[in-house]
Design a protein around this motif. Structure first.
Motif, PDB file in Angstrom:
ATOM      1  N   LEU A 182       7.361  -6.920  -4.881  1.00 46.66           N
ATOM      2  CA  LEU A 182       7.209  -7.251  -3.461  1.00 46.66           C
ATOM      3  C   LEU A 182       6.280  -8.447  -3.318  1.00 46.66           C
ATOM      4  N   VAL A 183       6.716  -9.436  -2.525  1.00 46.55           N
ATOM      5  CA  VAL A 183       5.913 -10.644  -2.332  1.00 46.55           C
ATOM      6  C   VAL A 183       5.713 -10.877  -0.839  1.00 46.55           C
ATOM      7  N   ASP A 184       4.446 -10.912  -0.397  1.00 49.95           N
ATOM      8  CA  ASP A 184       4.129 -11.216   1.003  1.00 49.95           C
ATOM      9  C   ASP A 184       2.655 -11.562   1.085  1.00 49.95           C
ATOM     10  N   ASP A 185       2.336 -12.704   1.681  1.00 55.02           N
ATOM     11  CA  ASP A 185       0.940 -13.144   1.756  1.00 55.02           C
ATOM     12  C   ASP A 185       0.314 -12.895   3.121  1.00 55.02           C
ATOM     13  N   ASP A 186       1.016 -12.192   3.993  1.00 53.02           N
ATOM     14  CA  ASP A 186       0.572 -12.039   5.378  1.00 53.02           C
ATOM     15  C   ASP A 186      -0.308 -10.802   5.541  1.00 53.02           C
ATOM     16  N   ALA A 187      -0.960 -10.724   6.701  1.00 51.14           N
ATOM     17  CA  ALA A 187      -1.742  -9.549   7.099  1.00 51.14           C
ATOM     18  C   ALA A 187      -1.079  -8.914   8.315  1.00 51.14           C
ATOM     19  N   VAL A 188      -1.343  -7.645   8.526  1.00 49.85           N
ATOM     20  CA  VAL A 188      -0.736  -6.899   9.627  1.00 49.85           C
ATOM     21  C   VAL A 188      -1.367  -7.303  10.954  1.00 49.85           C
ATOM     22  N   SER A 189      -0.521  -7.598  11.934  1.00 51.33           N
ATOM     23  CA  SER A 189      -0.989  -7.836  13.293  1.00 51.33           C
ATOM     24  C   SER A 189      -0.420  -6.759  14.216  1.00 51.33           C
ATOM     25  N   LEU A 190      -1.041  -6.593  15.362  1.00 47.15           N
ATOM     26  CA  LEU A 190      -0.612  -5.537  16.279  1.00 47.15           C
ATOM     27  C   LEU A 190       0.835  -5.723  16.711  1.00 47.15           C
ATOM     28  N   SER A 191       1.262  -6.968  16.902  1.00 49.52           N
ATOM     29  CA  SER A 191       2.633  -7.222  17.347  1.00 49.52           C
ATOM     30  C   SER A 191       3.671  -6.904  16.268  1.00 49.52           C
ATOM     31  N   ASN A 192       3.228  -6.764  15.001  1.00 55.90           N
ATOM     32  CA  ASN A 192       4.158  -6.401  13.925  1.00 55.90           C
ATOM     33  C   ASN A 192       4.660  -4.968  14.058  1.00 55.90           C
ATOM     34  N   GLN A 225       5.872  -3.079  16.195  1.00 57.41           N
ATOM     35  CA  GLN A 225       7.091  -2.778  16.947  1.00 57.41           C
ATOM     36  C   GLN A 225       8.303  -2.698  16.020  1.00 57.41           C
ATOM     37  N   ARG A 226       8.235  -3.305  14.845  1.00 58.60           N
ATOM     38  CA  ARG A 226       9.395  -3.347  13.948  1.00 58.60           C
ATOM     39  C   ARG A 226       9.038  -3.196  12.468  1.00 58.60           C
ATOM     40  N   GLN A 227       7.774  -3.264  12.120  1.00 59.62           N
ATOM     41  CA  GLN A 227       7.390  -3.200  10.710  1.00 59.62           C
ATOM     42  C   GLN A 227       6.798  -1.826  10.410  1.00 59.62           C
ATOM     43  N   TRP A 228       7.686  -0.894  10.073  1.00 58.44           N
ATOM     44  CA  TRP A 228       7.345   0.526  10.039  1.00 58.44           C
ATOM     45  C   TRP A 228       6.656   0.957   8.754  1.00 58.44           C
ATOM     46  N   LEU A 229       6.331   0.007   7.895  1.00 62.62           N
ATOM     47  CA  LEU A 229       5.529   0.324   6.720  1.00 62.62           C
ATOM     48  C   LEU A 229       4.058   0.492   7.087  1.00 62.62           C
ATOM     49  N   PHE A 230       3.672   0.030   8.298  1.00 68.88           N
ATOM     50  CA  PHE A 230       2.265  -0.080   8.650  1.00 68.88           C
ATOM     51  C   PHE A 230       1.931   0.752   9.890  1.00 68.88           C
ATOM     52  N   THR A 231       0.648   1.027  10.045  1.00 68.59           N
ATOM     53  CA  THR A 231       0.163   1.814  11.173  1.00 68.59           C
ATOM     54  C   THR A 231      -0.880   1.019  11.952  1.00 68.59           C
ATOM     55  N   THR A 232      -1.282   1.542  13.084  1.00 67.37           N
ATOM     56  CA  THR A 232      -2.281   0.872  13.910  1.00 67.37           C
ATOM     57  C   THR A 232      -3.571   0.641  13.136  1.00 67.37           C
ATOM     58  N   GLY A 233      -3.937   1.590  12.306  1.00 66.61           N
ATOM     59  CA  GLY A 233      -5.155   1.447  11.515  1.00 66.61           C
ATOM     60  C   GLY A 233      -5.086   0.371  10.455  1.00 66.61           C
ATOM     61  N   VAL A 243      -4.011  -2.753  11.022  1.00 66.58           N
ATOM     62  CA  VAL A 243      -4.095  -4.089  11.620  1.00 66.58           C
ATOM     63  C   VAL A 243      -5.249  -4.875  10.988  1.00 66.58           C
ATOM     64  N   GLY A 244      -4.926  -6.079  10.544  1.00 67.02           N
ATOM     65  CA  GLY A 244      -5.913  -6.946   9.905  1.00 67.02           C
ATOM     66  C   GLY A 244      -5.913  -6.872   8.393  1.00 67.02           C
ATOM     67  N   ALA A 245      -5.265  -5.846   7.822  1.00 72.46           N
ATOM     68  CA  ALA A 245      -5.238  -5.685   6.368  1.00 72.46           C
ATOM     69  C   ALA A 245      -4.032  -6.400   5.763  1.00 72.46           C
ATOM     70  N   ALA A 246      -4.122  -6.732   4.485  1.00 72.01           N
ATOM     71  CA  ALA A 246      -3.041  -7.419   3.782  1.00 72.01           C
ATOM     72  C   ALA A 246      -1.827  -6.506   3.646  1.00 72.01           C
ATOM     73  N   LYS A 247      -0.638  -7.065   3.849  1.00 70.95           N
ATOM     74  CA  LYS A 247       0.586  -6.259   3.836  1.00 70.95           C
ATOM     75  C   LYS A 247       0.981  -5.785   2.438  1.00 70.95           C
ATOM     76  N   ALA A 248       0.838  -6.633   1.433  1.00 66.35           N
ATOM     77  CA  ALA A 248       1.368  -6.309   0.107  1.00 66.35           C
ATOM     78  C   ALA A 248       0.796  -5.006  -0.458  1.00 66.35           C
ATOM     79  N   PRO A 249      -0.518  -4.819  -0.519  1.00 68.20           N
ATOM     80  CA  PRO A 249      -1.030  -3.554  -1.054  1.00 68.20           C
ATOM     81  C   PRO A 249      -0.696  -2.350  -0.176  1.00 68.20           C
ATOM     82  N   LEU A 250      -0.606  -2.560   1.148  1.00 66.68           N
ATOM     83  CA  LEU A 250      -0.225  -1.457   2.027  1.00 66.68           C
ATOM     84  C   LEU A 250       1.216  -1.031   1.765  1.00 66.68           C
ATOM     85  N   ALA A 251       2.099  -2.007   1.576  1.00 63.56           N
ATOM     86  CA  ALA A 251       3.497  -1.693   1.297  1.00 63.56           C
ATOM     87  C   ALA A 251       3.625  -0.978  -0.041  1.00 63.56           C
ATOM     88  N   ARG A 252       2.844  -1.394  -1.021  1.00 64.02           N
ATOM     89  CA  ARG A 252       2.860  -0.703  -2.322  1.00 64.02           C
ATOM     90  C   ARG A 252       2.383   0.741  -2.167  1.00 64.02           C
TER      91      ARG A 252
END
Length: 254
Positions: free
Chosen positions: A66-76, A78-86, A88-97
């Protein structure tokens, strides 16, 4: 070598976990072992990636990069169901893993929190059986596509905006560049942030990309390389168009 020495044998846990696959004549035990041996690179953990990753992990793909350099934002959310409200602000790649490993401990996940560039794309993609691209800009999509052509790796490219989705499998000629040409990201180019997208659409297109990957790995039906599948959410209809190879394409032509 006995059955018990088979390194690709499915464990009791895997036999239970994938039972609904194994009873399917078009997958069975042989197909499930193919999925277990497969190596797939997923570029992007956004809306498309959030549909792709759970489906691949649930299906038992043995190795996902998995490759992604972005961080989670609140607007994500609505459609990015790998992540939760808590998150927000954290890097996506380790959260997705973390999500993937909790869902299926039999799948090996390599997560890279880096931007795909001309300097690293070869190292990131080499050794994979398939690449799935769910990114949102032409620069990355074309870089990934051109590298897949050079490495001889099949590419599934998926996109969604507003209520329109598209997905295609590219293997050599034609390639994704044959479809979009030398497209570039103009400063005034519309993005999802400006035009909007229905969250359920990104999940549907991502799941379709995962299904296309499973069909390819298990050799189910016609792989349909070079056909672009278009979804119209207003009409709730799909149509497919064939993309001709461009003999002048600087990636796959000539």
């Amino acid at each position: 070598m006995s059955l018990f020495d088979d390194p690709d044998a499915l464990s009791d846990d895997e036999l239970d976990r994938y039972a609904r696959h194994i009873v399917l004549p078009m997958i069975g035990g042989v197909g499930q072992k193919r999925l277990k041996k497969a190596r797939i690179a997923l570029i992007g953990a956004g809306g498309i990636g959030s549909g792709v990753l759970p489906a691949l992990v649930g299906a038992g793909i043995g190795h996902v990069t998995l490759v992604d350099d972005d961080a989670v934002s609140l607007s994500n959310l609505q459609r990015q169901w790998l992540f939760t409200t808590g998150d927000v602000g954290a890097a996506k790649a380790p959260l997705a893993r973390r999500f993937a490993e909790a869902r299926n401990p039999h799948v090996h996940i390599d997560a890279h929190g880096v931007k795909v560039t001309a300097d690293n794309v070869g190292d990131l993609l080499t050794g994979h059986d398939l690449v799935i691209d769910g990114t949102d800009n032409f620069a990355t999509r074309l870089l990934v596509s051109d590298t897949c052509v050079a490495l001889g790796i099949p590419l599934i490219s998926a996109a969604a905006q507003q209520l329109q989705g598209q997905i295609g499998l590219w293997r050599g000629e034609p390639c994704y560049r044959c479809f979009v040409g030398d497209a570039f990201d103009a400063e005034d180019c519309d993005t999802c942030a400006e035009t909007g997208v229905v969250g359920a659409l990104t999940g549907m297109v991502g799941n379709m990309a995962a299904l296309m990957a499973i069909r390819l790995i298990c050799d189910i039906g016609d792989e349909g390389a070079g056909r672009l599948h278009l979804y119209d959410g207003l009409a709730n209809s799909w149509r497919a168009i064939s993309i001709p190879a461009d003999p002048a394409c600087r990636a796959c032509g000539g």
